[in-house]
Scaffold this active site. Sequence first.
Site, mmCIF file in Angstrom:
data_model
loop_
_atom_site.group_PDB
_atom_site.id
_atom_site.type_symbol
_atom_site.label_atom_id
_atom_site.label_comp_id
_atom_site.label_asym_id
_atom_site.label_seq_id
_atom_site.Cartn_x
_atom_site.Cartn_y
_atom_site.Cartn_z
ATOM 1 N N ASP A 9 -3.992 2.468 -5.040
ATOM 2 C CA ASP A 9 -2.655 2.470 -4.429
ATOM 3 C C ASP A 9 -2.320 1.204 -3.657
ATOM 4 O O ASP A 9 -1.409 1.202 -2.844
ATOM 5 C CB ASP A 9 -2.462 3.715 -3.552
ATOM 6 C CG ASP A 9 -2.917 3.512 -2.128
ATOM 7 O OD1 ASP A 9 -3.917 2.797 -1.924
ATOM 8 O OD2 ASP A 9 -2.254 4.045 -1.223
ATOM 9 N N GLU A 10 -3.055 0.114 -3.904
ATOM 10 C CA GLU A 10 -2.708 -1.112 -3.164
ATOM 11 C C GLU A 10 -2.857 -2.354 -4.037
ATOM 12 O O GLU A 10 -3.676 -2.389 -4.954
ATOM 13 C CB GLU A 10 -3.563 -1.265 -1.898
ATOM 14 C CG GLU A 10 -5.007 -1.327 -2.204
ATOM 15 C CD GLU A 10 -5.904 -1.479 -0.983
ATOM 16 O OE1 GLU A 10 -5.562 -2.231 -0.053
ATOM 17 O OE2 GLU A 10 -6.977 -0.855 -0.999
ATOM 18 N N ASP A 25 0.858 -1.194 0.000
ATOM 19 C CA ASP A 25 0.000 0.000 0.000
ATOM 20 C C ASP A 25 0.892 1.241 0.000
ATOM 21 O O ASP A 25 1.787 1.381 0.830
ATOM 22 C CB ASP A 25 -0.881 -0.032 1.262
ATOM 23 C CG ASP A 25 -1.938 1.062 1.257
ATOM 24 O OD1 ASP A 25 -3.121 0.727 1.309
ATOM 25 O OD2 ASP A 25 -1.572 2.254 1.207
HETATM 26 P P1 TTP Z 1 -5.172 5.108 1.346
HETATM 27 O O1 TTP Z 1 -4.173 4.045 1.010
HETATM 28 O O2 TTP Z 1 -6.266 4.754 2.280
HETATM 29 O O3 TTP Z 1 -4.437 6.364 1.995
HETATM 30 P P2 TTP Z 1 -3.035 7.000 1.654
HETATM 31 O O4 TTP Z 1 -2.290 6.226 0.631
HETATM 32 O O5 TTP Z 1 -3.242 8.441 1.305
HETATM 33 O O6 TTP Z 1 -2.298 6.976 3.037
HETATM 34 P P3 TTP Z 1 -1.674 5.722 3.816
HETATM 35 O O7 TTP Z 1 -0.231 6.009 3.940
HETATM 36 O O8 TTP Z 1 -2.376 5.696 5.112
HETATM 37 O O9 TTP Z 1 -1.946 4.505 2.986
HETATM 38 O O10 TTP Z 1 -5.827 5.656 0.029
HETATM 39 C C1 TTP Z 1 -5.115 5.787 -1.183
HETATM 40 C C2 TTP Z 1 -5.521 7.034 -1.910
HETATM 41 O O11 TTP Z 1 -6.918 6.994 -2.189
HETATM 42 C C3 TTP Z 1 -5.297 8.305 -1.125
HETATM 43 O O12 TTP Z 1 -3.984 8.828 -1.335
HETATM 44 C C4 TTP Z 1 -6.363 9.216 -1.649
HETATM 45 C C5 TTP Z 1 -7.474 8.294 -2.057
HETATM 46 N N1 TTP Z 1 -8.558 8.319 -1.048
HETATM 47 C C6 TTP Z 1 -9.620 9.185 -1.235
HETATM 48 O O13 TTP Z 1 -9.688 9.904 -2.225
HETATM 49 N N2 TTP Z 1 -10.603 9.218 -0.282
HETATM 50 C C7 TTP Z 1 -10.572 8.450 0.850
HETATM 51 O O14 TTP Z 1 -11.484 8.520 1.695
HETATM 52 C C8 TTP Z 1 -9.468 7.565 1.027
HETATM 53 C C9 TTP Z 1 -9.373 6.697 2.252
HETATM 54 C C10 TTP Z 1 -8.488 7.530 0.056
HETATM 55 MG MG MG Z 2 -2.109 4.133 0.838
#
Ligand code: TTP
Ligand code: MG
Length: 380
Positions: free
Chosen positions: A122-123, A16
């Site tokens: 992103d995962e 992720d």
């Molecule tokens: P996430 O992997 O949940 O968050 P992140 O990558 O920003 O942070 P982390 O280091 O905790 O993993 O989500 C991936 C992307 O998806 C995030 O950068 C933006 C988008 N996203 C949204 O647009 N709305 C949301 O509510 C969430 C959770 C994510």
């Molecule tokens: Mg993330």
Amino acid sequence: MNQSHVTGMRIIGHLDMDAFFAAVEERDKPRIKGLPIVVGSDPAEGRGRGVVSTANYKAREYGIHSTLPISTAWKLSEKAKKEGKPEAVFLPVDFEKYGEVSERIIEIIKKYSPAVEQASIDEAYLDLSDLPAFKKVEGGFYDYAKEIAQKIKDEIYKKEKLTCSVGIGPNKLIAKIASGFKKPNGMTVVGSDNETACAELVEAFLEPLKIRDIPGIGPKSEIILNKFKIKTIKDLKNLTKKQLEEMFGKWGGEIYDKARGKDDSPLVLEWEAKSIGEQETFLEDSLDANKVTKKIKQLCQQVFSRFRESDFENFRNITVTVRFSDFTTKSRSHTLKEATGDLKVLEFEVLKLLFPFLDKRENPKHKAIRLLGVRIEKFS
Ligand code: TTP
Ligand code: MG
């Protein structure tokens, strides 16, 4: 279920990206490097109405995070500014750019693992249990899986200048929880080549975690479980399967298994188009049979041309959706006795489904139509 013939064991990774949207922006805009960054809707000096998509870790120190109203994020940034800290940089969402980065990252992962499931922008889950090079491994399989995961992290960093966090475990559930365990730029391995030791590690890892750490347990389930003084996964294990099923139905049984680290869900390797559909809103609501028929035929043609571009040859199920001027929406479906790949058949069946909406059979109050939709599925 993917399982190695070499090791006889399943090892799954979950990767992720860290603060993904914000990290891409920070990388591409050197002048904002190191500052708190918020990606989301326009804050409009605190009057903005949308939400935060994500915030980088600097901005998270101000209490800013995904789904927070952008106006609240603005206030938190103003507060920080008053305390002499740097104010947050607010940026709009650039999906196209993040999508391109995402594709390149998946390509990197695919070089190292034969089976990769992209789970979101992103995962990704990756199978680390059947790596060809295992045949040559002298050390442990888990050690090798970790080595491969590190190589992937390094290559992503080298090529994209972005960090990610990885979890490794005996199934998707454990891998996913583990990847979030140490963030950013973390690597958490929960598992062992020895089956008994692996089960013990999984148990020890899960028990102290909060129930909300189980993917799928959201605020509503949390409130219900808290009433029974259940806070941690260890507490959760005090409930029997029957009790959980009484509380949550079928999902209760799944919670029971998850609390014990059990999950045999396979990697979903390719996104399959399960349906092809098009819909359109009229510029002006209408109940004019000619106009409505013409529009639905256009929709049939659009759906059909997308179907022709797909890898499928036939479809069996056809659905027509009608939304009336008062926004009530109805759908009618028909499953053909024999699958077809013929536009004429599609049009004929769609009109048969549509006509009752034009008269008192499905539209006794003569409501005008606002939107029409056509969808096909059950492909072969
Ligand atoms: P996430 O992997 O949940 O968050 P992140 O990558 O920003 O942070 P982390 O280091 O905790 O993993 O989500 C991936 C992307 O998806 C995030 O950068 C933006 C988008 N996203 C949204 O647009 N709305 C949301 O509510 C969430 C959770 C994510
Ligand atoms: Mg993330």
